[in-house]
Design a protein around this motif. Structure first.
Motif, PDB file in Angstrom:
ATOM      1  N   ASP A 159       0.807  -1.222   0.000  1.00 50.58           N
ATOM      2  CA  ASP A 159       0.000   0.000   0.000  1.00 50.58           C
ATOM      3  C   ASP A 159       0.840   1.272   0.000  1.00 50.58           C
ATOM      4  O   ASP A 159       0.290   2.372  -0.030  1.00 50.58           O
ATOM      5  CB  ASP A 159      -0.887   0.021   1.248  1.00 50.58           C
ATOM      6  CG  ASP A 159      -0.047   0.139   2.518  1.00 50.58           C
ATOM      7  OD1 ASP A 159      -0.210   1.133   3.250  1.00 50.58           O
ATOM      8  OD2 ASP A 159       0.782  -0.748   2.786  1.00 50.58           O
ATOM      9  N   ARG A 161       3.724   3.766  -1.497  1.00 44.44           N
ATOM     10  CA  ARG A 161       4.441   4.157  -2.716  1.00 44.44           C
ATOM     11  C   ARG A 161       5.950   4.004  -2.577  1.00 44.44           C
ATOM     12  O   ARG A 161       6.605   3.372  -3.420  1.00 44.44           O
ATOM     13  CB  ARG A 161       4.099   5.612  -3.047  1.00 44.44           C
ATOM     14  CG  ARG A 161       4.772   6.149  -4.316  1.00 44.44           C
ATOM     15  CD  ARG A 161       4.591   7.658  -4.420  1.00 44.44           C
ATOM     16  NE  ARG A 161       5.263   8.355  -3.317  1.00 44.44           N
ATOM     17  CZ  ARG A 161       5.092   9.639  -3.033  1.00 44.44           C
ATOM     18  NH1 ARG A 161       4.263  10.371  -3.739  1.00 44.44           N
ATOM     19  NH2 ARG A 161       5.755  10.196  -2.026  1.00 44.44           N
ATOM     20  N   PHE A 177      -0.475  -2.485  -6.232  1.00 47.78           N
ATOM     21  CA  PHE A 177      -0.768  -1.463  -5.233  1.00 47.78           C
ATOM     22  C   PHE A 177      -2.208  -1.639  -4.760  1.00 47.78           C
ATOM     23  O   PHE A 177      -3.130  -1.718  -5.570  1.00 47.78           O
ATOM     24  CB  PHE A 177      -0.594  -0.081  -5.853  1.00 47.78           C
ATOM     25  CG  PHE A 177      -0.955   1.061  -4.942  1.00 47.78           C
ATOM     26  CD1 PHE A 177      -0.059   1.512  -3.992  1.00 47.78           C
ATOM     27  CD2 PHE A 177      -2.188   1.696  -5.051  1.00 47.78           C
ATOM     28  CE1 PHE A 177      -0.380   2.579  -3.152  1.00 47.78           C
ATOM     29  CE2 PHE A 177      -2.519   2.761  -4.228  1.00 47.78           C
ATOM     30  CZ  PHE A 177      -1.612   3.203  -3.271  1.00 47.78           C
ATOM     31  N   ARG A 179      -5.350  -0.104  -2.655  1.00 47.94           N
ATOM     32  CA  ARG A 179      -5.865   1.175  -2.178  1.00 47.94           C
ATOM     33  C   ARG A 179      -6.649   0.967  -0.881  1.00 47.94           C
ATOM     34  O   ARG A 179      -7.872   0.800  -0.889  1.00 47.94           O
ATOM     35  CB  ARG A 179      -6.762   1.819  -3.243  1.00 47.94           C
ATOM     36  CG  ARG A 179      -7.274   3.191  -2.832  1.00 47.94           C
ATOM     37  CD  ARG A 179      -8.175   3.787  -3.881  1.00 47.94           C
ATOM     38  NE  ARG A 179      -8.610   5.120  -3.485  1.00 47.94           N
ATOM     39  CZ  ARG A 179      -9.360   5.906  -4.247  1.00 47.94           C
ATOM     40  NH1 ARG A 179      -9.768   5.488  -5.431  1.00 47.94           N
ATOM     41  NH2 ARG A 179      -9.713   7.096  -3.823  1.00 47.94           N
ATOM     42  N   GLY A 184      -2.541   4.023   1.138  1.00 48.86           N
ATOM     43  CA  GLY A 184      -3.222   3.555  -0.062  1.00 48.86           C
ATOM     44  C   GLY A 184      -4.189   4.574  -0.625  1.00 48.86           C
ATOM     45  O   GLY A 184      -4.286   4.753  -1.839  1.00 48.86           O
ATOM     46  N   ALA A 188      -3.375   6.840  -4.175  1.00 46.56           N
ATOM     47  CA  ALA A 188      -4.092   6.034  -5.168  1.00 46.56           C
ATOM     48  C   ALA A 188      -4.003   6.606  -6.579  1.00 46.56           C
ATOM     49  O   ALA A 188      -3.941   5.860  -7.559  1.00 46.56           O
ATOM     50  CB  ALA A 188      -5.552   5.878  -4.761  1.00 46.56           C
ATOM     51  N   ILE A 193       2.528   6.062  -8.864  1.00 48.37           N
ATOM     52  CA  ILE A 193       1.811   4.794  -8.715  1.00 48.37           C
ATOM     53  C   ILE A 193       1.206   4.381 -10.048  1.00 48.37           C
ATOM     54  O   ILE A 193       1.312   3.212 -10.479  1.00 48.37           O
ATOM     55  CB  ILE A 193       0.712   4.911  -7.639  1.00 48.37           C
ATOM     56  CG1 ILE A 193       1.332   5.020  -6.252  1.00 48.37           C
ATOM     57  CG2 ILE A 193      -0.249   3.719  -7.706  1.00 48.37           C
ATOM     58  CD1 ILE A 193       2.085   3.795  -5.789  1.00 48.37           C
ATOM     59  N   ALA A 197       3.094   0.883 -10.796  1.00 49.69           N
ATOM     60  CA  ALA A 197       2.395  -0.337 -10.380  1.00 49.69           C
ATOM     61  C   ALA A 197       1.855  -1.084 -11.600  1.00 49.69           C
ATOM     62  O   ALA A 197       1.250  -0.483 -12.491  1.00 49.69           O
ATOM     63  CB  ALA A 197       1.255   0.002  -9.432  1.00 49.69           C
ATOM     64  N   LYS A 200      -3.416  -1.930  -9.880  1.00 50.74           N
ATOM     65  CA  LYS A 200      -3.940  -1.174  -8.741  1.00 50.74           C
ATOM     66  C   LYS A 200      -5.294  -1.786  -8.399  1.00 50.74           C
ATOM     67  O   LYS A 200      -6.185  -1.847  -9.248  1.00 50.74           O
ATOM     68  CB  LYS A 200      -4.093   0.305  -9.068  1.00 50.74           C
ATOM     69  CG  LYS A 200      -4.470   1.142  -7.846  1.00 50.74           C
ATOM     70  CD  LYS A 200      -4.547   2.620  -8.183  1.00 50.74           C
ATOM     71  CE  LYS A 200      -5.845   2.962  -8.859  1.00 50.74           C
ATOM     72  NZ  LYS A 200      -6.039   4.424  -9.020  1.00 50.74           N
TER      73      LYS A 200
END
Length: 215
Positions: A159, A161, A177, A179, A184, A188, A193, A197, A200
């Motif tokens: 969660d 970064r 990732f 949220r 998170g 988001a 991110i 990522a 997500k």
């Protein structure tokens, strides 16, 4: 193809609310005030341990953690602290044939408490046991060393970064990732991110349905 999935702990598998509340009580701060300062520190991208300095300048987290233990008020991790989707999602991923591991920035005591829960995972490790913590590249080198598969076949789920997604990606891992929790939600829609990522998600249930389909 995904071979292994490795999970962060706090705010990924565990709801940290009880532990944050316990720290607020320990230092004599109102819980909502402690949470507000924690949020401000988080928003600035600083280590959340710096939160304590606003209430007790010179606060020694390691020493205070030991004092909590001696007072019988040490860290607790019980079934009620798991997010509701944690155990079902881990089980789903394991039944799909993926190797599942938990590895996060936690104490050795946390590792024991997590093992006592008998979660459906293949291995549990913490930064205290390894002697290296995220975001140090050495932490993710240990993840790669212990998890089956090449780095691009390993997914790290978290969660945060700066502690999870960026360093895991830099190590060559794939990243998911989630949220939830303060970090998170804060990050988001962060451009880093969105760029870094691989996935997500809003829940581990969503992740458990997604990863077994990746080839």
């Amino acid at each position: 193809m995904i071979v292994s999935v490795v999970f962060d702990v706090g705010e990924t598998l565990l709801d940290d609310s009880r532990e944050f509340g316990a720290w607020a009580d320990w230092i004599g701060a109102p819980r909502h005030t402690f949470s507000a300062v924690l949020g401000a520190v988080t928003a600035e991208g600083r280590d959340n341990a710096e939160t304590f300095q606003y209430f007790r300048p010179g606060f020694d987290l390691h020493r205070e953690r030991s004092l909590r233990e001696e007072a019988g008020l040490g860290e607790q991790i019980e079934e009620e602290d798991l997010y509701p989707d944690t155990r079902p999602a881990l089980s789903t991923l394991r039944r799909a044939g993926l190797w599942i591991r938990i590895a996060g920035n936690q104490t050795a005591r946390a590792a024991k408490l997590l093992r006592d829960l008998e979660l459906p995972v293949d291995q549990i490790a913490t930064s205290a046991e390894w002697g290296v913590a995220k975001p140090d590249p050495g932490f993710f080198a240990r993840v790669i060393e212990m998890a089956p598969g090449e780095p691009h076949e390993i997914v790290y789920v978290g969660d945060h970064r700066d502690n999870d997604i960026i360093p895991a990606k830099a190590a060559g891992l794939r990243t998911a990732f989630i949220r939830r929790g303060p970090w998170g939600h804060l990050w988001a829609e962060d451009p880093t991110i969105l760029r870094t990522a691989d996935w997500k998600v809003h829940s581990l249930t969503e992740l458990a349905a997604l990863l077994p389909q990746v080839r």
